[in-house]
Enzyme design. Structure first.
Site, PDB file in Angstrom:
ATOM      1  N   TRP A  25       0.806  -1.230   0.000  1.00 10.17           N
ATOM      2  CA  TRP A  25       0.000   0.000   0.000  1.00 10.17           C
ATOM      3  C   TRP A  25       0.832   1.269   0.000  1.00 10.17           C
ATOM      4  O   TRP A  25       0.311   2.354  -0.167  1.00 10.17           O
ATOM      5  CB  TRP A  25      -0.944   0.001   1.219  1.00 10.17           C
ATOM      6  CG  TRP A  25      -2.068  -0.970   1.109  1.00 10.17           C
ATOM      7  CD1 TRP A  25      -2.318  -1.833   0.075  1.00 10.17           C
ATOM      8  CD2 TRP A  25      -3.116  -1.197   2.069  1.00 10.17           C
ATOM      9  NE1 TRP A  25      -3.451  -2.566   0.332  1.00 10.17           N
ATOM     10  CE2 TRP A  25      -3.956  -2.194   1.552  1.00 10.17           C
ATOM     11  CE3 TRP A  25      -3.409  -0.645   3.327  1.00 10.17           C
ATOM     12  CZ2 TRP A  25      -5.084  -2.662   2.236  1.00 10.17           C
ATOM     13  CZ3 TRP A  25      -4.526  -1.106   4.011  1.00 10.17           C
ATOM     14  CH2 TRP A  25      -5.354  -2.103   3.471  1.00 10.17           C
ATOM     15  N   LYS A  26       2.125   1.143   0.254  1.00  6.62           N
ATOM     16  CA  LYS A  26       3.006   2.319   0.312  1.00  6.62           C
ATOM     17  C   LYS A  26       2.415   3.339   1.285  1.00  6.62           C
ATOM     18  O   LYS A  26       1.876   2.953   2.316  1.00  6.62           O
ATOM     19  CB  LYS A  26       3.222   2.882  -1.096  1.00  6.62           C
ATOM     20  CG  LYS A  26       3.593   1.774  -2.095  1.00  6.62           C
ATOM     21  CD  LYS A  26       4.042   2.251  -3.433  1.00  6.62           C
ATOM     22  CE  LYS A  26       4.395   1.055  -4.297  1.00  6.62           C
ATOM     23  NZ  LYS A  26       4.950   1.426  -5.583  1.00  6.62           N
ATOM     24  N   HIS A  70      12.599  -2.587  -0.772  1.00  5.12           N
ATOM     25  CA  HIS A  70      11.802  -2.045  -1.872  1.00  5.12           C
ATOM     26  C   HIS A  70      12.580  -0.936  -2.581  1.00  5.12           C
ATOM     27  O   HIS A  70      13.310  -0.173  -1.941  1.00  5.12           O
ATOM     28  CB  HIS A  70      10.462  -1.506  -1.344  1.00  5.12           C
ATOM     29  CG  HIS A  70       9.522  -1.172  -2.459  1.00  5.12           C
ATOM     30  ND1 HIS A  70       9.597   0.018  -3.141  1.00  5.12           N
ATOM     31  CD2 HIS A  70       8.524  -1.888  -3.030  1.00  5.12           C
ATOM     32  CE1 HIS A  70       8.673   0.013  -4.095  1.00  5.12           C
ATOM     33  NE2 HIS A  70       8.010  -1.126  -4.048  1.00  5.12           N
ATOM     34  N   GLU A 105      11.158  -6.841  -8.859  1.00  6.52           N
ATOM     35  CA  GLU A 105      10.396  -5.652  -9.247  1.00  6.52           C
ATOM     36  C   GLU A 105      11.274  -4.721 -10.078  1.00  6.52           C
ATOM     37  O   GLU A 105      12.028  -3.909  -9.511  1.00  6.52           O
ATOM     38  CB  GLU A 105       9.925  -4.895  -8.004  1.00  6.52           C
ATOM     39  CG  GLU A 105       9.002  -5.668  -7.116  1.00  6.52           C
ATOM     40  CD  GLU A 105       8.104  -4.724  -6.318  1.00  6.52           C
ATOM     41  OE1 GLU A 105       6.877  -4.852  -6.408  1.00  6.52           O
ATOM     42  OE2 GLU A 105       8.646  -3.840  -5.630  1.00  6.52           O
ATOM     43  N   GLY A 157       4.796   1.541 -10.758  1.00  8.30           N
ATOM     44  CA  GLY A 157       3.973   2.748 -10.790  1.00  8.30           C
ATOM     45  C   GLY A 157       3.955   3.455 -12.129  1.00  8.30           C
ATOM     46  O   GLY A 157       3.502   4.591 -12.232  1.00  8.30           O
ATOM     47  N   SER A 189       3.458  -2.636 -11.776  1.00 12.71           N
ATOM     48  CA  SER A 189       2.251  -2.413 -12.582  1.00 12.71           C
ATOM     49  C   SER A 189       1.463  -3.692 -12.866  1.00 12.71           C
ATOM     50  O   SER A 189       0.922  -3.867 -13.955  1.00 12.71           O
ATOM     51  CB  SER A 189       2.596  -1.675 -13.886  1.00 12.71           C
ATOM     52  OG  SER A 189       3.163  -0.409 -13.589  1.00 12.71           O
ATOM     53  N   GLY A 239       1.266  -2.735  -6.076  1.00  9.96           N
ATOM     54  CA  GLY A 239       1.041  -1.434  -5.464  1.00  9.96           C
ATOM     55  C   GLY A 239      -0.345  -0.902  -5.799  1.00  9.96           C
ATOM     56  O   GLY A 239      -1.343  -1.267  -5.173  1.00  9.96           O
ATOM     57  N   GLY A 240      -0.404  -0.057  -6.817  1.00 11.43           N
ATOM     58  CA  GLY A 240      -1.640   0.648  -7.181  1.00 11.43           C
ATOM     59  C   GLY A 240      -2.879  -0.229  -7.227  1.00 11.43           C
ATOM     60  O   GLY A 240      -3.924   0.119  -6.657  1.00 11.43           O
TER      61      GLY A 240
HETATM   62  P1  PGA Z   1       2.846  -0.847  -8.664  1.00 10.46           P
HETATM   63  O1  PGA Z   1       3.850  -0.993  -7.416  1.00 10.46           O
HETATM   64  O2  PGA Z   1       2.035  -2.110  -8.706  1.00 10.46           O
HETATM   65  O3  PGA Z   1       1.993   0.358  -8.340  1.00 10.46           O
HETATM   66  O4  PGA Z   1       3.670  -0.675  -9.879  1.00 10.46           O
HETATM   67  C1  PGA Z   1       4.476  -2.212  -7.136  1.00 10.46           C
HETATM   68  C2  PGA Z   1       5.424  -2.054  -5.988  1.00 10.46           C
HETATM   69  O5  PGA Z   1       6.092  -1.022  -5.889  1.00 10.46           O
HETATM   70  O6  PGA Z   1       5.531  -2.960  -5.136  1.00 10.46           O
END
Ligand code: PGA
Length: 267
Positions: A13-14, A109, A178, A184, A224, A245-246
């Site tokens: 979730w950052k 990360h 990643e 992102g 992503s 993430g998103g």
């Molecule tokens: P993202 O982020 O799915 O929004 O690209 C992935 C992450 O940073 O773990």
């Protein structure tokens, strides 16, 4: 082979979702659980071949643990110091997190590396310490765009793993590949690019801990991932889940990702 390892869908979730949004998320996920997940996916979750995990910000950990109590969704911390206690202003220790019931940590990360000075050396300190303390650890690696374009992807993966992996293997260690250029940005690695990087990663894990340990280690893809592209990625034999993430921030898409995980286990 990957199917014997199971699949893990982890939401990073950052710096999103405070306490209130966290409770709302958990509530929506719980109430849509039976309608949005197929019987077979729910069975896979019950049998633990499919695992669900979220990494909320620290202040949302207690609300998340309370709201997900008794559910299949595990909760992890995004950043945890390697020391138990002491003069480390702004930091949080594993024992503090264990006390409230956190069982997972995220380490290395790319945003921690890029903005907060995380290095392969501190990644190793954290992963060693967290594993010793009994956590499940998701250790992130991945190359930048310039490194990929310069043909250095393999070298970067080798170095990050050689320097960042803990000395002793544990079945609580999970790797997340990643690529920084995919995080992102909406630019996802193709399933083939992901598979290639995961094969390299598994080879390096085997170099350090032996082939048996490597065959058991879950390697997640992140960058992503969406409910739309998850199937193609999870169809790869060395892609054992996603760090998302998103697309993990909305209950519907988090559940859709879990459903994609369930489907991939059937294939
Ligand atoms: P993202 O982020 O799915 O929004 O690209 C992935 C992450 O940073 O773990």
């Amino acid at each position: 082979m990957s199917r014997t390892r199971g699949i893990l869908i982890a939401g990073n979730w950052k710096m999103n979702h405070g306490a209130k949004a966290t409770r709302e998320f958990a509530q929506s996920v719980s109430s849509a659980w039976s309608s949005k997940l197929s019987d077979s996916t729910r069975k896979k979750i019950d049998s633990k071949s499919l695992q669900a995990l979220v990494f909320p910000p620290h202040l949302s950990l207690t609300p998340a643990l309370e709201a997900f109590a008794g559910s299949a969704v595990a909760v992890g911390a995004q950043n945890v110091h390697w020391e138990e206690k002491g003069a480390f202003t702004g930091e949080i220790s594993g024992s503090m997190l264990a006390e409230i019931g956190v069982k997972w940590t995220l380490v290395g990360h790319s945003e921690r590396r890029q903005y907060f000075g995380e290095t392969d050396q501190t990644v190793k300190k954290r992963s060693e310490s967290h594993l010793k303390q009994g956590f499940q650890v998701v250790l992130c690696i991945g190359e930048t765009r310039a490194e990929r374009e310069g043909g250095k992807t393999e070298k970067v993966i080798e170095t990050q793993l050689a320097q960042g992996l803990p000395d002793a293997w544990s079945d609580r260690l999970i790797i997340a590949y990643e690529p920084v250029w995919a995080i992102g940005t909406g630019l996802t690695a193709t399933p083939e690019q992901a598979e290639e990087a995961h094969q390299i990663s598994r080879r390096e894990i085997a170099k350090k801990y032996g082939p048996e340990a490597a065959a058991k280690t879950l390697i997640l893809y992140g960058g992503s991932v969406t409910p739309e592209n998850a199937a193609g990625l999870l169809a790869q034999p060395n892609v054992d889940g996603g760090l998302v993430g998103g697309a993990s921030l909305k209950p519907e898409s988090f559940l859709a990702l879990l459903e994609a995980g369930g489907k991939a286990l059937e294939a």
